[in-house]
Scaffold this motif. Structure first.
Motif, short mmCIF file in Angstrom:
data_model
loop_
_atom_site.label_atom_id
_atom_site.label_comp_id
_atom_site.label_asym_id
_atom_site.label_seq_id
_atom_site.Cartn_x
_atom_site.Cartn_y
_atom_site.Cartn_z
N LEU A 77 -73.33 23.92 -6.26
CA LEU A 77 -72.77 25.09 -5.57
C LEU A 77 -73.52 26.37 -5.89
O LEU A 77 -73.51 27.33 -5.10
CB LEU A 77 -71.29 25.25 -5.93
CG LEU A 77 -70.37 24.10 -5.47
CD1 LEU A 77 -68.96 24.34 -5.97
CD2 LEU A 77 -70.38 23.99 -3.94
N CYS B 19 -64.66 20.46 6.71
CA CYS B 19 -65.97 20.90 6.22
C CYS B 19 -66.98 20.98 7.36
O CYS B 19 -67.83 21.89 7.40
CB CYS B 19 -66.47 19.96 5.13
SG CYS B 19 -65.59 20.12 3.56
N THR C 248 -66.29 24.10 9.43
CA THR C 248 -66.54 25.38 8.74
C THR C 248 -67.97 25.50 8.24
O THR C 248 -68.30 26.46 7.52
CB THR C 248 -65.57 25.53 7.55
OG1 THR C 248 -65.74 24.42 6.66
CG2 THR C 248 -64.13 25.59 8.03
N GLY C 249 -68.80 24.54 8.56
CA GLY C 249 -70.20 24.61 8.18
C GLY C 249 -70.50 24.19 6.75
O GLY C 249 -71.57 24.52 6.22
N HIS C 250 -69.58 23.47 6.12
CA HIS C 250 -69.77 23.07 4.72
C HIS C 250 -69.99 21.57 4.57
O HIS C 250 -69.87 21.03 3.45
CB HIS C 250 -68.55 23.48 3.88
CG HIS C 250 -68.34 24.96 3.81
ND1 HIS C 250 -69.24 25.83 3.23
CD2 HIS C 250 -67.32 25.74 4.28
CE1 HIS C 250 -68.79 27.07 3.31
NE2 HIS C 250 -67.62 27.05 3.95
N TRP D 225 -72.72 19.74 4.70
CA TRP D 225 -73.85 19.39 3.83
C TRP D 225 -73.49 19.60 2.35
O TRP D 225 -73.85 18.80 1.50
CB TRP D 225 -75.09 20.21 4.19
CG TRP D 225 -76.24 19.98 3.23
CD1 TRP D 225 -76.79 20.88 2.37
CD2 TRP D 225 -76.94 18.75 3.01
NE1 TRP D 225 -77.80 20.32 1.64
CE2 TRP D 225 -77.92 19.00 2.02
CE3 TRP D 225 -76.85 17.48 3.58
CZ2 TRP D 225 -78.79 18.01 1.56
CZ3 TRP D 225 -77.72 16.50 3.12
CH2 TRP D 225 -78.67 16.76 2.13
N THR D 226 -72.73 20.68 2.08
CA THR D 226 -72.29 20.91 0.69
C THR D 226 -71.43 19.75 0.21
O THR D 226 -71.60 19.25 -0.91
CB THR D 226 -71.50 22.23 0.61
OG1 THR D 226 -72.32 23.30 1.06
CG2 THR D 226 -71.05 22.48 -0.83
N LEU D 227 -70.49 19.30 1.05
CA LEU D 227 -69.64 18.17 0.70
C LEU D 227 -70.48 16.91 0.50
O LEU D 227 -70.23 16.12 -0.42
CB LEU D 227 -68.59 17.93 1.78
CG LEU D 227 -67.64 16.74 1.56
CD1 LEU D 227 -66.78 16.96 0.32
CD2 LEU D 227 -66.76 16.51 2.79
#
Length: 667
Positions: free
Chosen positions: A48, A181, A184-186, A188-190
């Motif tokens: 993160l 995710c 909301t555009g997350h 790839w982070t997940l």
């Protein structure tokens, strides 16, 4: 020309309990659990905050998830702790990281079915990987969720509603998190934090825990439990820590409750016993070894093995049953109307309170000035070193009401040393099939028999048919679940419930003659069963006993236990006064017996402390041997025909038929 084939000799070494007990809390599990969560937290923070390259964070998180599978795995076998809730707590947390798609209880069920049906193409969920063609293996490694979810769907009606709802909620929650995710555009982070590491960990787990131990082995767990999975030897200085001891996977399948870090020690204690049973062994490079090849390999590596002596249950050393004050160690609620009472037997009395599975003790106490005496079966394993009974409340029952409402740890009760002969002789080298049919509190002696038999006779199998009203009224429900997990391939439990509308239709109702008749025609054929145990209401036991004999069961192979005999009225017709000589605890006594009195009544009238409990011919506590003269027994629910043939009687039911009778309680 003729040819002969040499028959394999029977194994020379018994395969005992491997001596690796479940700890109060497994410190290695706590250590790797804490370490894995710490690594996962740090790798997530690094991802993160961009403190580490993506590849590094993925590998760290995948390693943490891989390690957490061992926590989950031991929890599923209740190997983390002797406390059930501790295993469930560790398992639920670890499951959330390994796979949030199913509940811990669902995973445990699926994994136990793998143990029960290893290498069975139709019933082993892990066969999706272990039985895959080589060209499909890499793809299947990453898709282990597919057979697990499919297996759960096929068996959804067998599972408790709460478990199914928990799994459904986790599936929905997982989907919601991924969609949220993505929106909301997350996403790839997940993916970096969890989705990719989880797939990497699953790939390695399928390879190391499923494919390496089981591939190319044709025997199923039911056919040959020593060749349904393998040990992999060589380079153990790196392989054992890297695989978290799963290179000794055969030990795990033979003894599922052993904590992971004790597999190697268990193997070394019992090595010759395993080898004599043609255990499957491979080297780190895939070469398969037979027993002699392994011995040669071991000599080259300078390793030695030891054998663990078999722990056999012992009968009480007391010459005749005798009362002793014993402190209550614990009183634990089993169901709304039953409690488990554990005793703290003093060291100097330990040999006198040694017991064989299926025996019972009489409990005596003073309630409001009245001498109250009751008989209870011992429910603890005869190899456990503990003494425990279970008391089910009887409306209006003096002692059961006292036990439920007033008895506390630290109180003292008078216990009679163990008596009874409901069980059967055990042999560590035996390979037998046992079936017990019980109802309600009839589980108590059978629980001891079941636990002890599976621990001592490591090749034997046990089927328990257990009738109750519903799940909540089922005594030892959690303990039986634990045992089924521990002895997955050797223990089958069939729950029959009379007042549970959600229970499978074919298992709703009572354990009765028509139901057993159906089973006898299917998978409980009399010819396939070595020993039967029946315990429950008189009517049920009588019906089933008669049915088994009608189907050809040998009378001495059908063991019967009743908690209550029939109380009979005093009779005098046909009997004459007699003189009874009694040997009791090394002393000789001579008493006069009135016409119609039983031997026990004459002893008690004379002030002798003769053992007794039920007075109805059901418990066997008063057993003694007639060495002179003869008696007539009115009823007998406790002694087998062979024991009666040797001259043993129940004094509470025995009236002399000769002028002089000599009875020996110490025989």
């Amino acid at each position: 020309m003729s040819a002969t084939t040499a028959r394999p000799t029977a194994p020379r070494h018994a395969l005992p309990d491997p001596g690796e007990r479940v700890p109060s809390i497994s410190l290695p599990i706590v250590a790797i659990f804490t370490g894995a969560l710490t690594v996962f937290t740090l790798s997530t923070w690094a991802a993160l905050t961009d403190r580490l390259p993506t590849l590094a964070t993925v590998l760290l998180s995948a390693t943490a998830i891989f390690v957490l599978f061992t926590v989950l795995h031991d929890a599923a076998h209740y190997s983390v702790s002797t406390r059930r809730w501790v295993n469930v707590a560790f398992g639920r947390v670890a499951m959330f990281f390994v796979s949030p798609l199913i509940s811990f209880k669902s995973f445990a069920f699926i994994h136990i079915e793998h143990h029960r049906n290893t290498n069975d193409e139709d019933n082993d969920p892990d066969h999706f990987v272990s039985g895959a063609p080589l060209w499909q293996v890499p793809v299947r490694f990453a898709l282990m969720h597919v057979p697990y979810l499919a297996f759960l769907v096929r068996n959804v009606r067998r599972r408790p509603r709460a478990e199914v709802l928990e799994t459904a909620a986790l599936l929905v929650l997982s989907g919601v998190v991924i969609v949220a995710c993505a929106l909301t555009g997350h996403l790839w982070t997940l993916a970096v934090v969890y989705l990719i590491p989880e797939r990497v960990a699953m790939f390695v787990l399928a390879w190391w825990f499923d494919w390496l131990p089981h591939h190319d082995l044709e025997d199923t767990q039911q056919e040959n439990r020593y060749r349904a999975t393998r040990n992999r030897v060589g380079s153990e200085w790196i392989l054992t820590p890297l695989l978290l001891s799963q290179n000794y996977h055969l030990v795990h399948h033979l003894h599922p409750s052993i904590p992971f870090h004790r597999y190697v020690a268990a193997w070394r204690r019992n090595e010759e016993a395993y080898l004599e049973r043609d255990a499957a062994i491979g080297t780190v490079f895939g070469q398969q070894l037979d027993a002699d090849e392994y011995r040669d390999w071991k000599r080259l590596n300078g390793k030695l093995a030891r054998l663990l002596p078999v722990r056999m249950p012992k009968r009480s050393s007391a010459h005749a049953a005798k009362l002793h004050p014993v402190r209550v160690a614990g009183v634990d609620r089993l169901t709304d109307d039953s409690v488990l009472i554990r005793f703290d037997v003093p060291g100097e009395l330990s040999e006198q309170f040694s017991f064989e599975p299926g025996q019972h003790i009489s409990v005596r106490t003073d309630l409001g000035g009245e001498d109250v005496r009751r008989n209870y079966s011992i429910c603890s394993s005869a190899t456990s070193g503990t003494l425990a009974i279970a008391v089910k409340h009887i409306p209006g029952g003096a002692f059961s009401t006292f036990a439920m409402e007033q008895l506390r740890p630290g109180d003292s009760l008078d216990l009679m040393t163990p008596t009874g002969s409901f069980g059967t002789a055990l042999d560590p080298l035996a390979t037998k099939s046992y079936v017990a049919v019980v109802a309600g509190s009839g589980i108590t002696p059978v629980l001891s028999i079941l636990q002890t038999t599976l621990a001592v006779e490591t090749e034997s199998r046990f089927t328990l048919v257990y009738g109750n009203r519903d799940a909540d009224s089922t005594m030892f429900r959690a303990e039986l679940d634990d045992l089924e997990a521990r002895y997955a391939d050797r223990l089958r439990i069939i729950h029959v419930r009379s007042r549970d509308p959600r229970h499978p239709a074919d298992l709703r109702g009572r354990v009765d003659r028509p139901r057993l008749e159906t089973w006898l025609a299917a998978d409980l054929a009399v010819a396939d069963v070595d020993e039967w145990f029946l315990c429950g209401p008189v009517e049920m036991v009588g019906d089933l006993h008669g049915l088994l004999l009608e189907h050809g069961a040998e009378p001495d192979r059908v063991h019967v236990e009743l908690f209550h005999g029939y109380q009979t009225a005093s009779v005098t017709d046909g009997f004459e006064p007699a003189t009874v000589a009694i040997s009791l605890r090394g002393s000789q006594h001579e008493v006069d017996l009135d016409a119609g009195d039983t031997v026990l009544e004459s002893a008690l009238k004379a002030g002798l402390d003769a053992p007794y409990a039920c007075l109805g011919g059901a418990c066997g506590t008063c057993r003694a041997k007639v060495v002179l003269g003869s008696v007539a027994m009115e009823q007998n629910f406790a002694l087998s025909p062979a024991v009666v043939e040797e001259g043993y009687v129940l004094p509470c039911q025995s009236r002399p038929t000769t002028p002089t009778v000599r009875v020996d309680y110490d025989a």
